[in-house]
Design an enzyme around this catalytic site. Sequence first.
Site, PDB file in Angstrom:
ATOM      1  N   ASP A 705       0.871  -1.160   0.000  1.00  0.00           N
ATOM      2  CA  ASP A 705       0.000   0.000   0.000  1.00  0.00           C
ATOM      3  C   ASP A 705       0.922   1.227   0.000  1.00  0.00           C
ATOM      4  O   ASP A 705       2.138   1.111   0.224  1.00  0.00           O
ATOM      5  CB  ASP A 705      -0.949  -0.029   1.213  1.00  0.00           C
ATOM      6  CG  ASP A 705      -2.164   0.868   0.976  1.00  0.00           C
ATOM      7  OD1 ASP A 705      -2.108   1.746   0.080  1.00  0.00           O
ATOM      8  OD2 ASP A 705      -3.176   0.708   1.681  1.00  0.00           O
TER       9      ASP A 705
HETATM   10  C1  BGC Z   1      -5.021   3.270   0.121  1.00  0.00           C
HETATM   11  C2  BGC Z   1      -5.048   2.341  -1.073  1.00  0.00           C
HETATM   12  C3  BGC Z   1      -4.929   3.149  -2.331  1.00  0.00           C
HETATM   13  C4  BGC Z   1      -3.616   3.921  -2.284  1.00  0.00           C
HETATM   14  C5  BGC Z   1      -3.354   4.775  -3.519  1.00  0.00           C
HETATM   15  C6  BGC Z   1      -3.838   4.211   0.101  1.00  0.00           C
HETATM   16  O1  BGC Z   1      -3.993   5.222   1.025  1.00  0.00           O
HETATM   17  O2  BGC Z   1      -5.037   2.528   1.309  1.00  0.00           O
HETATM   18  O3  BGC Z   1      -6.211   1.583  -1.059  1.00  0.00           O
HETATM   19  O4  BGC Z   1      -5.019   2.350  -3.463  1.00  0.00           O
HETATM   20  O5  BGC Z   1      -3.661   4.794  -1.169  1.00  0.00           O
HETATM   21  O6  BGC Z   1      -4.204   5.852  -3.581  1.00  0.00           O
END
Ligand code: BGC
Length: 926
Positions: A705
Amino acid sequence: MANYTLDMDKYRALARQVAAESCVLLKNDHQTLPVAKGSKVSVFGRIALHYYKSGTGSGGLVNVKRVAGILDALKETEDILLNEKLADVYEAWVKDHPFDKGAGWGQEPWSQEEMPLTDELVSEAAKESELAIVVIGRTAGEDQDAKAIPGSYLLTEAEEEMLRKVCGAFEKVAVLLNVGNIIDMKWVQKYNPSAVMYVWQGGQEGGSGVVDVLSGKVSPCGKLSDTIAGDIEDYPSTKNFGDAKENLYQEDIYVGYRYFETFAKDKVLYPFGFGLSYTGFQVETKSFQEKEDAVYAQVEVINTGDFAGKEVVQLYVSAPQGTLGKPARELKAYEKTNRLLPGEACTLTFCVSKADMASYDDGGYTGYKSCYVLEAGRYGIHIGTDVRSAGLAGTFEVKETVITDQLQEAMAPVQEFTRFKPQADGEGYRLDYEAVPRRTINPIDKIVKRRPVDIPYSGDQGYQLGDVYENRISMETFLAQLSDEDLACIVRGEGMCSPKVTPGTAAAFGGVTQQLKKFGIPVGCCADGPSGIRMDCGTRAFSLPNGTALGCTYNMPLVEELYQMEGMELRKNKVDTLLGPGINIHRNPLNGRNFEYISEDPYLTGTMAAAQIKGMGYANVTGTIKHYTANNQEFHRHDCNSVVSERALREIYLKGYEIAVKDGGAYSIMTTYGAVNGIWTAGNYDLVTAILRDEWGFDGIVMTDWWAKMNEEGEDPSIKNTGIMVRAQNDLFMVTSDSESNAANDNSVESLAEGKTTRGEYQRCAGNICRMLMRSPVMDRFLGKTPEDDLVVIGNEDDEDEEVKNIVYHTVGSDTNLDMSAVNTDRGNSEIFGIQMKEPGLYGLSAKMRSGADAPELSQLSMSVFVDNQLKGTFQINGSDKEWTNQSLDLGFVMGNHYIKLYFSVSGMELASLQIEKTGEMKMPF
Ligand code: BGC
């Protein structure tokens, strides 16, 4: 020649159908719904005017052209008349009480202030119409959970007052819940509205889908994907939910209906799988057969009512308690009928393999540790239209305990704790506890034993990735050319908003440095998210119904068809993988991201995810299933440790992923921010290698993530630990602003130099990344084999958007002056450019402006400043401001890449320059 046609009419129609089919009707006394043709309705509740198309955060940031809200759609339908006077009162009130978006990213409140109702207004409305519709809404999202307080899980006083007054004055009241996840339902008994329907968050076409159900065009056929219990305290996870550091999964496999049906039937208000229709169905098992490996059932469904409609038939198993203990029911299959006309019948055929009814023995209780086993005893197959009412359709006997799968212990907890275990008690089961089996195999030993062999460095032999793609050389020969430095670079994804890929998207990966590009490695692109494509520069996209809504349709083919459209849209936007679907389990109703996820049940979750992945696969792109795994709480998500038994992981929290990988062919996956059993998932070998790849045969990429941390067991986590990430075979760190300069200061180079992580381990990740690129459209594009613009043709879009492209990027240091004198400041014009921050920190922006010589003295000239499509502020000068003047605004904490858009609403301003200046130091907020 176009290969795909993205027919926007079809896209809208499918999304509308999904929104309609997701509606779950819980109560419909006196045939309150559908609204009688031509009758008038009084609509209460401000959310009727706003409509939550989705939750907040990365799962909801789709820039849409338009959203059909419930009131908009009601206005459009000819079948239902609207109490316009009441609608005008709301519209006037909303002008003075605008929608509160909150300050900053993800800070939107979970509910909005409700308009207080006077008795006169309500009784006037009751004179105008027989039926009232009350719309209540909630949002939620990343980084924050819901709370069991008014305005979140509970209704506010104003909402209760609205229900009290409206239910007092109208005989027929239909309450619609525009929410991403279930909420407390005690108010149903208190105010007794005649109809209640969850309409979820249905994306841009959601309101139209809801009105199709209200008008009777579509008979409700959604079913609950979660159990609704009387009180939040009734959910077995509530006791352990919400801690900043640690979350004990004591309820173990007894999540949702698995708990309620086993231990606490009386706590359930609406059972899992439940949902009413306008028509009636007779569901009858016509035949049941047991064969060696599977059971078969034929079920006849007859529409016995007066409306056309669909029914969902669900098949549950009850396994013998044995020594392991089992939930009273487990969903093993479901199918939705076609639309049956009154009197029409159809037959559905079910086949469920016995192996899918096995349980995982994590403690060796059956004598078969680390195996899936069918314990000896009688298995019941229950078929029906919700978990509670499903009736016994047949049974079969397993004489002796059978192993269905022999695995190896993985991810077991090290910490001592207890978990639920049923104890027979009269007719039912009493809740007891047992000690959770603890880890006996340290993953480090597996890592060391199974280390891949290094491919010796060959230096640049002039081979390109295209040579592997076209079968001229092997992947090994290709990878041998990459230096340690190249290997350190390739595992770094760049973003957000990298200029190397589609503007505004979440990340670029693969050939992100000059050197990697020289080897012919293209740059792949991923974009959020589960409700449609997020492009922060403002490019518009289609917004889809949310995860919970998809789950409640119980309609796999429909979801797959919708996602074929999404696949084409991704392809059109040159995105190789969507960062979705979100497939964590609805462990507790308060999790802030439940709207992105599908259900409390892993089978429903996995099959819905597989449908989405298959759908996107139609256009040769994919989705990234996330967040792998046990991301069931947003509070302190970077640091919280989920303590879970191996059995609960395998049967509940990993199962949806397993189905998406094995049946859906998923080849892109995202780990979580937090830890499971003490090891942060982004560096968890058992999770991303032993289980995912070695057991399930996954052959794609694993990414972290965004800015996730990794740790060596027992040590504190850090985002710099990419060595540990690679060792586990989590291929990509997401994200750094610049791979080449190692902007995130990760430890890859040192790790390689010190031999803590081997070249072989880096090469293994590099190979995964290259293979992913070769199966994505970017490869052919890179090789000049497909002029991508010819591939996807848009049909039926009247006002097609100008794609935001050719963006100029400026590198911004601590004090940067950008010349803006060439910008066209005419009315309606906007200027978009990218900024790439050299260092994170607090920044301010100031503009040097004056009124042009021709601007009339009294004109009010304004320039709005948007950052990543969010309004940051508006500068205003008057026509009389003929001298240069500076105005500034605070940008707050800024790091990485962003888009600035300047918008001019009136012609006449002259803009000389923009200055972006660092105003203070601030560390990355995690
Ligand atoms: C989230 C993800 C997301 C990523 C990119 C993170 O804060 O948990 O689910 O895909 O950001 O935006």
